[in-house]
Design a protein around this motif. Sequence first.
Motif, short mmCIF file in Angstrom:
data_model
loop_
_atom_site.label_atom_id
_atom_site.label_comp_id
_atom_site.label_asym_id
_atom_site.label_seq_id
_atom_site.Cartn_x
_atom_site.Cartn_y
_atom_site.Cartn_z
N CYS A 1 0.82 -1.21 0.00
CA CYS A 1 0.00 0.00 0.00
C CYS A 1 0.85 1.26 0.00
N LEU A 2 1.93 1.25 0.78
CA LEU A 2 2.81 2.42 0.81
C LEU A 2 3.47 2.65 -0.54
N TYR A 3 3.83 1.56 -1.21
CA TYR A 3 4.38 1.69 -2.57
C TYR A 3 3.33 2.26 -3.52
N MET A 4 2.09 1.79 -3.40
CA MET A 4 1.02 2.29 -4.26
C MET A 4 0.74 3.77 -3.99
N ALA A 5 0.91 4.19 -2.74
CA ALA A 5 0.71 5.60 -2.41
C ALA A 5 1.72 6.47 -3.13
N THR A 6 2.96 6.00 -3.24
CA THR A 6 3.99 6.79 -3.92
C THR A 6 3.71 6.90 -5.41
N GLU A 7 2.92 5.96 -5.97
CA GLU A 7 2.64 5.97 -7.40
C GLU A 7 1.33 6.66 -7.75
N ALA A 8 0.59 7.11 -6.74
CA ALA A 8 -0.67 7.81 -7.02
C ALA A 8 -0.40 9.08 -7.81
N ARG A 9 -1.33 9.45 -8.68
CA ARG A 9 -1.05 10.56 -9.60
C ARG A 9 -1.42 11.93 -9.02
N ASP A 10 -2.08 11.99 -7.85
CA ASP A 10 -2.42 13.29 -7.29
C ASP A 10 -2.39 13.23 -5.77
N ASN A 11 -2.51 14.39 -5.15
CA ASN A 11 -2.45 14.48 -3.68
C ASN A 11 -3.59 13.72 -3.02
N PHE A 12 -4.78 13.78 -3.61
CA PHE A 12 -5.93 13.08 -3.04
C PHE A 12 -5.63 11.59 -2.89
#
Length: 381
Positions: A300-311
């Motif tokens: 999940c933390l890795y996926m957070a770094t790959e999110a495309r926006d702040n939201f």
Amino acid sequence: MSDFSRTASVDATASTRRKRRRIRTDGWLLAGLALVSCFGLVVMYSASGRDMGAVVDQATKLGLGFLALIVLAHLQPELFRRWTPAVYGASVLLLVWVLFDGATVKGSQRWIDWPGLPRFQPSEAMKVAVPLGLAWLIGRHTLPPRFRDVAVALPIIGVPALLVALQPDLGTAVVIAAGGLGVIFLAGVRWRWIAAAVPAALAALPGLWFVMTDYQRGRVLTLFDPERDPQGAGWNIIQSKTAIGSGGFFGKGLGNGTQSQLDFLPERETDFIIAVIGEELGLLGVLVMVLLYLLVVARCLYMATEARDNFGRLFIGGFTIVFALSAFVNIAMVSGLLPVVGLPLPLVSMGGTSTLVVLGAFGVVMAIHGAGQQARVRPRG
């Protein structure tokens, strides 16, 4: 030959894009959640006294949760962003309803029991609604957040945490507050604000003692001296520590625990299920369980770094904190490191609302990550 290669490359890229558009679930995260859930069902079989009815009931709830995960994973993140204020507002109204007309179970008024509907616990929804609401609020602006945004965010955290604490459910209230504060921290709040807030929070901490109920104070005192009331407030923690300690490294074997199978261990299907793991599968079983949780959290933390926006980044990070803290508090509580609070072990303890909410939230995580992955795939000319 070169024209053919370019055409094949474009076709392959287009095919990849179509597949990503169809399949939005993350394989690694889905596998981690499935392993945690299957591990939980195996333990549930023993914790319930080999009652297949209880196992089937929990498996049904998990099945509905994974169905919700898959459905939500295929929605667009913009839909979640648009509906966030409504979701947060409805969750708060349900908490208010609980205070006035909630169902009371074992001395706590935490559930809503409407005719024709399964009984559910609104406080579980706040574990998702608070990170979602803060990600919506803070993510609209450039980070780090402004003081005005933080000032608005604190009531968004404090109101539901207070309503949950009044049920009383101090454990869930702490997790909700920690998840919300985690979002603010991940947003990059200025260190001088943190330096000013920490002493103020520590100074106000003793006041918490005076707003606790008598049984909550008893649980805090029992943490330091379980033997002060071995047949009352100390019973749960004494039995859970005995169960965990007697399991050794390899455990007594599934279904062979004495504390759990002879009904010495309380709430063994819900809050104290980790003690069943410790007694019957030993320290090895507990370590496997913790490792599975760590794999889910790391992904999940890795996926957070790959999110495309702040939201997306803030929501995934905030919910990951809620999920990890829920597991940590439950394990620490049963091990005698924290006071006993009514907090389930995610995806392992029996419970419908918690299971559906947690898996649904992971569906939102996958939707955000999938949209980011899809946006990065571009056809080559």
